[in-house]
Design a protein around this motif. Structure first.
Motif, PDB file in Angstrom:
ATOM      1  N   PRO A 118       4.467  -4.121  -5.185  1.00 19.16           N
ATOM      2  CA  PRO A 118       3.527  -3.750  -6.111  1.00 19.16           C
ATOM      3  C   PRO A 118       3.476  -2.266  -6.223  1.00 19.16           C
ATOM      4  O   PRO A 118       3.370  -1.718  -7.222  1.00 19.16           O
ATOM      5  CB  PRO A 118       2.144  -4.570  -5.869  1.00 19.16           C
ATOM      6  CG  PRO A 118       2.192  -4.792  -4.530  1.00 19.16           C
ATOM      7  CD  PRO A 118       3.726  -4.926  -3.935  1.00 19.16           C
ATOM      8  N   PHE A 119       3.599  -1.554  -4.849  1.00 22.79           N
ATOM      9  CA  PHE A 119       3.210   0.072  -5.317  1.00 22.79           C
ATOM     10  C   PHE A 119       4.374   0.481  -5.567  1.00 22.79           C
ATOM     11  O   PHE A 119       4.381   1.358  -6.627  1.00 22.79           O
ATOM     12  CB  PHE A 119       3.199   0.257  -3.653  1.00 22.79           C
ATOM     13  CG  PHE A 119       3.359   1.820  -3.507  1.00 22.79           C
ATOM     14  CD1 PHE A 119       2.293   2.655  -3.831  1.00 22.79           C
ATOM     15  CD2 PHE A 119       4.486   2.379  -2.750  1.00 22.79           C
ATOM     16  CE1 PHE A 119       2.687   3.898  -3.687  1.00 22.79           C
ATOM     17  CE2 PHE A 119       4.750   3.750  -2.856  1.00 22.79           C
ATOM     18  CZ  PHE A 119       3.715   4.331  -3.169  1.00 22.79           C
ATOM     19  N   LEU A 120       5.619   0.035  -5.342  1.00 24.34           N
ATOM     20  CA  LEU A 120       7.089   0.684  -5.990  1.00 24.34           C
ATOM     21  C   LEU A 120       7.038   0.235  -7.307  1.00 24.34           C
ATOM     22  O   LEU A 120       7.368   1.324  -8.173  1.00 24.34           O
ATOM     23  CB  LEU A 120       8.086  -0.033  -5.414  1.00 24.34           C
ATOM     24  CG  LEU A 120       8.337   0.327  -4.031  1.00 24.34           C
ATOM     25  CD1 LEU A 120       9.472  -0.337  -3.144  1.00 24.34           C
ATOM     26  CD2 LEU A 120       8.653   1.826  -3.839  1.00 24.34           C
ATOM     27  N   ILE A 121       6.746  -0.801  -7.749  1.00 23.06           N
ATOM     28  CA  ILE A 121       6.510  -1.280  -9.362  1.00 23.06           C
ATOM     29  C   ILE A 121       5.675  -0.269 -10.171  1.00 23.06           C
ATOM     30  O   ILE A 121       5.909   0.340 -11.035  1.00 23.06           O
ATOM     31  CB  ILE A 121       6.279  -2.703  -9.577  1.00 23.06           C
ATOM     32  CG1 ILE A 121       7.299  -3.456  -8.961  1.00 23.06           C
ATOM     33  CG2 ILE A 121       5.976  -2.793 -11.036  1.00 23.06           C
ATOM     34  CD1 ILE A 121       7.012  -5.259  -8.939  1.00 23.06           C
ATOM     35  N   TYR A 145       9.735   7.468 -10.860  1.00 23.88           N
ATOM     36  CA  TYR A 145      10.249   7.626  -9.645  1.00 23.88           C
ATOM     37  C   TYR A 145       9.089   7.638  -8.350  1.00 23.88           C
ATOM     38  O   TYR A 145       7.997   7.487  -8.975  1.00 23.88           O
ATOM     39  CB  TYR A 145      10.972   9.124  -9.684  1.00 23.88           C
ATOM     40  CG  TYR A 145      10.011  10.207  -9.263  1.00 23.88           C
ATOM     41  CD1 TYR A 145      10.137  10.959  -8.022  1.00 23.88           C
ATOM     42  CD2 TYR A 145       9.010  10.666 -10.356  1.00 23.88           C
ATOM     43  CE1 TYR A 145       9.203  12.113  -7.813  1.00 23.88           C
ATOM     44  CE2 TYR A 145       8.169  11.800  -9.900  1.00 23.88           C
ATOM     45  CZ  TYR A 145       8.205  12.266  -8.839  1.00 23.88           C
ATOM     46  OH  TYR A 145       7.373  13.333  -8.466  1.00 23.88           O
ATOM     47  N   VAL A 146       9.449   7.529  -7.241  1.00 24.16           N
ATOM     48  CA  VAL A 146       8.841   7.560  -6.186  1.00 24.16           C
ATOM     49  C   VAL A 146       8.549   9.235  -5.574  1.00 24.16           C
ATOM     50  O   VAL A 146       9.507   9.415  -5.186  1.00 24.16           O
ATOM     51  CB  VAL A 146       9.143   6.537  -5.143  1.00 24.16           C
ATOM     52  CG1 VAL A 146       7.910   6.741  -3.839  1.00 24.16           C
ATOM     53  CG2 VAL A 146       8.990   5.443  -5.996  1.00 24.16           C
ATOM     54  N   ASN A 147       7.494   9.627  -5.580  1.00 22.45           N
ATOM     55  CA  ASN A 147       7.230  10.868  -4.779  1.00 22.45           C
ATOM     56  C   ASN A 147       7.021  10.704  -3.319  1.00 22.45           C
ATOM     57  O   ASN A 147       5.957  10.074  -2.823  1.00 22.45           O
ATOM     58  CB  ASN A 147       6.088  11.606  -5.503  1.00 22.45           C
ATOM     59  CG  ASN A 147       6.023  13.256  -4.982  1.00 22.45           C
ATOM     60  OD1 ASN A 147       5.382  13.219  -3.925  1.00 22.45           O
ATOM     61  ND2 ASN A 147       6.432  14.160  -5.730  1.00 22.45           N
ATOM     62  N   LYS A 148       7.386  11.450  -2.375  1.00 29.50           N
ATOM     63  CA  LYS A 148       7.266  11.043  -0.816  1.00 29.50           C
ATOM     64  C   LYS A 148       6.006  11.611  -0.564  1.00 29.50           C
ATOM     65  O   LYS A 148       5.381  10.925   0.210  1.00 29.50           O
ATOM     66  CB  LYS A 148       8.502  11.802  -0.205  1.00 29.50           C
ATOM     67  CG  LYS A 148       9.878  11.522  -0.612  1.00 29.50           C
ATOM     68  CD  LYS A 148      10.682  12.438   0.493  1.00 29.50           C
ATOM     69  CE  LYS A 148      12.329  11.663   0.251  1.00 29.50           C
ATOM     70  NZ  LYS A 148      13.304  12.482   0.983  1.00 29.50           N
ATOM     71  N   PHE A 202       3.810  -4.103   4.069  1.00 29.71           N
ATOM     72  CA  PHE A 202       4.872  -4.857   3.576  1.00 29.71           C
ATOM     73  C   PHE A 202       4.400  -5.677   2.498  1.00 29.71           C
ATOM     74  O   PHE A 202       5.140  -5.830   1.214  1.00 29.71           O
ATOM     75  CB  PHE A 202       5.345  -5.928   4.836  1.00 29.71           C
ATOM     76  CG  PHE A 202       6.327  -6.770   4.291  1.00 29.71           C
ATOM     77  CD1 PHE A 202       7.659  -6.306   4.132  1.00 29.71           C
ATOM     78  CD2 PHE A 202       5.905  -8.009   3.890  1.00 29.71           C
ATOM     79  CE1 PHE A 202       8.512  -7.269   3.580  1.00 29.71           C
ATOM     80  CE2 PHE A 202       6.963  -8.844   3.490  1.00 29.71           C
ATOM     81  CZ  PHE A 202       8.241  -8.514   3.259  1.00 29.71           C
ATOM     82  N   VAL A 203       3.312  -6.239   2.503  1.00 34.91           N
ATOM     83  CA  VAL A 203       2.618  -6.827   1.326  1.00 34.91           C
ATOM     84  C   VAL A 203       2.407  -5.860   0.080  1.00 34.91           C
ATOM     85  O   VAL A 203       2.568  -6.115  -1.030  1.00 34.91           O
ATOM     86  CB  VAL A 203       1.453  -7.562   1.640  1.00 34.91           C
ATOM     87  CG1 VAL A 203       0.745  -8.315   0.592  1.00 34.91           C
ATOM     88  CG2 VAL A 203       1.782  -8.748   2.675  1.00 34.91           C
TER      89      VAL A 203
END
Length: 360
Positions: free
Chosen positions: A26-29, A37-40, A21-22
C-alpha cells in the motif's frame, strides 16, 4: 527499570520486518499515485516513523500479563485523575534533598525520575515527525500528541479493549500531560534534529517524470495487481482444466484491454504507468508479440505442469517437455537478473515487441 524499556524496543525491532512487509505494497501504491515516483528520503522517514510508532505502542502495552484474568487480587481504582500527582510521587520516592547537592545526580537513576522522563520522551519523536515531515503547526501538533496519548491511556485503561478482564496498567491523567509536553518538546527541537536533512516541502523539486525510468519494482506492483484481478478466472479455469478459456482470458486482459485503454491495464493505471510502442504508438501486433512470448512462451509450459496436463502425456514426451520448461525458467531467470542489475537492458519480450513503459 531500564530493562523494562529495552524489552519492548527489542521486540519491536523483531516484529518490524513483518509489519514493514505488510505496509510496503500500500505504501508503494500511494507513493506512485500521489507523487508519481518513490523518493528515498521519504521512504526512510516514513519507515522510521512506522518503527517509532511500533516501539511506542509496545512500550505502552508490554509486557503482557500471563493470564487474562487480571482482576484476581486487585483492589482500588484503575484510574489516576489527580493532576501533578507525579510531582508528589517524585518527592516521596526519590532521595532528593534540596540542601544536599550530592543527592542531585542520584535522582537521574531513580524510578521517580525515570518514570517522568519516559513519559515525556515517549512522544518527543512524534512532535519531530509532525513538524518536519507532516508540516503541522504547534496547535495541531499538540492536539495530535494529546490524542495519541489518549489512545495509549484508553488502551491501558480498558485492558487492551477487553482482552484482559481488568486493566493491568493505570489510566493516568499525568501521563496525558507529560506525553503532550513531550510532543511539544519534539516540535520545538525538530529544526535542530533535522537540520542535516532536506526540507520535506522540497523533496519533489527537480523531478521530471517524463524522463524518469519506470523501475522493476513499480512494474512488479502493477503485475501483482493485474494477476490479483485475473486470479478468480485462473482458479476457475485451472480447476476445471479449461486451458483454452484461460488462455483467452489472459490474452483479453493483457492484449485487448491495453490496446483499447492506451496501454494500461488496471495494475498499470493504479501505479500510473502505461505501455508505449515504437514512436509512441502501440499496435495490437506489438502487444501480441510481447505477451504471447512472455505468458505462453515462458509461462505456458509451467501452466501445463501446474495444471497436471503433462501427466496425461506419454513419458517419452513428458520428460523432454519438463526439461525444456526447466531450461526456459533457468535462462529467463538469469536474463531477468542481468536486466535488473544492468538497468539499461531490456527484457527479451520488450525488445522483440519494441514496447516500453512510461509514467503517466
Amino acid at each position: 527499570m531500564l530493562q523494562a524499556y529495552l524489552f519492548p524496543i527489542g521486540f519491536a525491532l523483531q516484529t518490524f520486518p513483518l509489519l514493514a512487509f505488510v505496509f510496503t505494497l500500500p505504501f508503494l501504491i500511494v507513493q506512485y499515485r500521489k507523487y508519481g515516483y518513490v523518493n528515498k528520503i521519504r521512504v526512510i522517514v516514513l519507515y522510521s516513523f512506522l518503527l517509532y510508532l511500533l516501539c511506542a505502542l509496545y512500550l505502552v502495552i508490554l509486557p503482557l500479563p500471563d493470564t487474562r484474568h487480571t482482576c484476581t487480587g486487585t483492589t482500588g481504582s484503575f484510574n489516576q485523575w489527580v493532576p501533578f500527582q507525579f510531582v508528589r510521587d517524585f518527592l516521596r520516592e526519590t532521595g532528593l534533598q534540596w540542601n544536599n547537592p550530592a543527592t542531585y545526580l542520584k535522582v537521574f537513576g531513580e524510578r521517580g525520575f525515570l518514570q517522568v522522563a519516559f513519559n515525556v520522551l515517549l512522544l518527543v519523536p512524534l512532535g519531530v515527525f509532525l513538524r518536519y515531515y507532516f508540516r503541522r503547526r504547534i496547535v495541531r501538533t499538540t492536539v495530535t500528541t494529546f490524542l495519541v496519548s489518549l489512545f495509549f491511556e484508553v488502551t491501558q485503561g480498558t485492558g487492551l479493549y477487553g482482552i484482559y478482564e481488568c486493566p493491568y496498567r493505570l489510566f493516568d491523567v499525568d501521563d496525558l500531560m507529560l506525553n503532550t509536553v513531550g510532543g511539544m518538546v519534539g516540535y520545538a527541537i525538530a529544526p535542530w534534529l533535522t537540520a542535516f536533512m532536506p526540507k520535506s516541502e522540497t523533496l519533489d523539486e527537480g523531478i521530471d517524470l517524463s524522463v524518469t525510468r519506470v523501475s522493476y519494482t513499480r512494474r512488479f506492483v502493477a503485475w501483482l495487481i493485474d494477476w490479483a484481478v485475473l486470479s478468480p478466472f485462473v482458479l476457475f479455469f485451472l480447476g476445471r482444466h479449461m486451458l483454452l478459456p484461460l488462455a483467452g482470458a489472459v490474452l483479453f486482459y493483457f492484449v485487448v484491454v491495453p490496446y483499447l485503454a492506451e496501454g494500461r491495464t488496471l495494475g498499470k493505471r493504479v501505479v500510473r504507468i502505461r505501455l508505449d510502442g515504437r514512436d509512441g504508438g502501440l499496435t495490437l501486433h506489438a502487444l501480441l508479440v510481447r505477451y504471447v512470448s512472455l505468458y505462453f512462451g515462458i509461462g505456458g509450459p509451467n501452466v501445463l505442469f501446474i495444471s497436471g496436463e503433462m501427466n496425461h502425456l506419454p513419458t517419452m514426451v513428458m520428460i523432454p517437455l519438463l526439461l525444456v520448461a526447466g531450461l526456459l525458467n533457468l535462462v529467463f531467470g538469469i536474463h531477468a537478473l542481468l536486466c535488473f542489475v544492468r538497468r539499461d537492458r531490456m527484457l527479451f519480450y520488450e525488445r522483440w515487441s519494441e514496447t516500453k513503459h512510461s509514467i503517466t
